[in-house]
Design an enzyme around this catalytic site. Structure first.
Site, PDB file in Angstrom:
ATOM      1  NE  ARG A 132      -2.552  -2.444   2.574  1.00 23.62           N
ATOM      2  CZ  ARG A 132      -2.646  -2.754   3.848  1.00 23.62           C
ATOM      3  NH1 ARG A 132      -3.264  -1.951   4.666  1.00 23.62           N
ATOM      4  NH2 ARG A 132      -2.128  -3.874   4.308  1.00 23.62           N
TER       5      ARG A 132
ATOM      6  CD  GLU B 187      -0.337  -9.881  17.257  1.00 24.99           C
ATOM      7  OE1 GLU B 187      -0.731  -9.448  16.159  1.00 24.99           O
ATOM      8  OE2 GLU B 187      -1.079 -10.140  18.207  1.00 24.99           O
TER       9      GLU B 187
HETATM   10  P1  AMP Z   1       3.901  -2.136  11.872  1.00 28.87           P
HETATM   11  O1  AMP Z   1       5.172  -2.709  11.344  1.00 28.87           O
HETATM   12  O2  AMP Z   1       3.416  -2.830  13.106  1.00 28.87           O
HETATM   13  O3  AMP Z   1       4.005  -0.631  12.081  1.00 28.87           O
HETATM   14  O4  AMP Z   1       2.771  -2.404  10.794  1.00 28.87           O
HETATM   15  C1  AMP Z   1       2.668  -1.595   9.689  1.00 28.87           C
HETATM   16  C2  AMP Z   1       2.364  -2.371   8.436  1.00 28.87           C
HETATM   17  O5  AMP Z   1       1.345  -3.349   8.653  1.00 28.87           O
HETATM   18  C3  AMP Z   1       1.857  -1.429   7.366  1.00 28.87           C
HETATM   19  O6  AMP Z   1       2.435  -1.805   6.126  1.00 28.87           O
HETATM   20  C4  AMP Z   1       0.346  -1.621   7.381  1.00 28.87           C
HETATM   21  O7  AMP Z   1      -0.157  -1.621   6.075  1.00 28.87           O
HETATM   22  C5  AMP Z   1       0.112  -2.948   8.066  1.00 28.87           C
HETATM   23  N1  AMP Z   1      -0.875  -2.863   9.177  1.00 28.87           N
HETATM   24  C6  AMP Z   1      -0.610  -3.053  10.500  1.00 28.87           C
HETATM   25  N2  AMP Z   1      -1.713  -2.936  11.248  1.00 28.87           N
HETATM   26  C7  AMP Z   1      -2.720  -2.635  10.392  1.00 28.87           C
HETATM   27  C8  AMP Z   1      -4.128  -2.360  10.557  1.00 28.87           C
HETATM   28  N3  AMP Z   1      -4.733  -2.359  11.775  1.00 28.87           N
HETATM   29  N4  AMP Z   1      -4.867  -2.087   9.452  1.00 28.87           N
HETATM   30  C9  AMP Z   1      -4.272  -2.065   8.231  1.00 28.87           C
HETATM   31  N5  AMP Z   1      -2.975  -2.315   8.008  1.00 28.87           N
HETATM   32  C10 AMP Z   1      -2.184  -2.598   9.069  1.00 28.87           C
END
Ligand code: AMP
Length: 169
Positions: free
Chosen positions: A57, A94
């Site tokens: 995205r 996670e």
């Molecule tokens: P993080 O590495 O935990 O910051 O997760 C970010 C990545 O995971 C991004 O590329 C987001 O597109 C995706 N992502 C994580 N949580 C969500 C969520 N609740 N809704 C949509 N996309 C998410």
């Protein structure tokens, strides 16, 4: 304004996750324009040379921002997708780990880089992306997100790099 176009999908892709669906935003001419203009105006465009977007995205928003500001675009991809020599970085999910990659010659040494993704959650993905950009000689000058899940405090993991988000939850 942006928030009117984000759809919450409970328990996707798995139980307990509230997925932020950006497709209504992309579908809306006003919403899409507001998102691209918002991200493109977050930083002084003379302070960077290249826009990096994270699969997948981050490609949608990053390419549009790059085009709008007359910059080049660099993709950071999931493993095994980039055809030339790459640097790769693992990061914690996670459950388990994941990896992202960038072409070694994607950024010239010292070039300023704006990094874009759709959403900041724990910050693990963007932290790995910042490491990749630095490892190939780039100079991160900012990170842009459409949505920031601020309760997860992901921006703390991004250190000194300024974080701009269009909508905080
Ligand atoms: P993080 O590495 O935990 O910051 O997760 C970010 C990545 O995971 C991004 O590329 C987001 O597109 C995706 N992502 C994580 N949580 C969500 C969520 N609740 N809704 C949509 N996309 C998410």
């Amino acid at each position: 304004m942006i928030q009117n176009y984000i759809r919450d999908i409970p328990d996707f892709p798995k139980k307990g996750i509230m997925f932020k669906d950006i497709t209504p935003l992309l579908q809306s001419p006003e919403g899409l324009q507001a998102a691209i203009h918002g991200l493109a105006s977050a930083l002084d465009p003379t302070s960077f040379d290249v826009v990096v977007g994270i699969e997948s995205r981050g490609f949608i928003f990053g390419t549009a921002v790059a085009h709008h500001l007359k910059k080049g675009f660099v993709p950071i991809r999931k493993p095994g997708k980039l055809p030339w020599k790459t640097a790769s970085e693992a990061y914690e999910l996670e459950y388990g780990t994941d990896k992202i990659e960038i072409h070694l010659d994607a950024v010239k040494p010292g070039q300023g880089v704006l990094l874009i993704d759709d959403l900041l959650a724990t910050g693990g993905t963007m932290q790995a992306a910042l490491n990749l950009v630095r490892r190939i000689g780039g100079r991160p000058v900012g990170c842009g997100f459409v949505i920031e899940l601020s309760f997860l405090e992901g921006r703390k993991r991004l250190g000194e790099v300024p974080v701009h988000s269009l909508m905080k939850i």
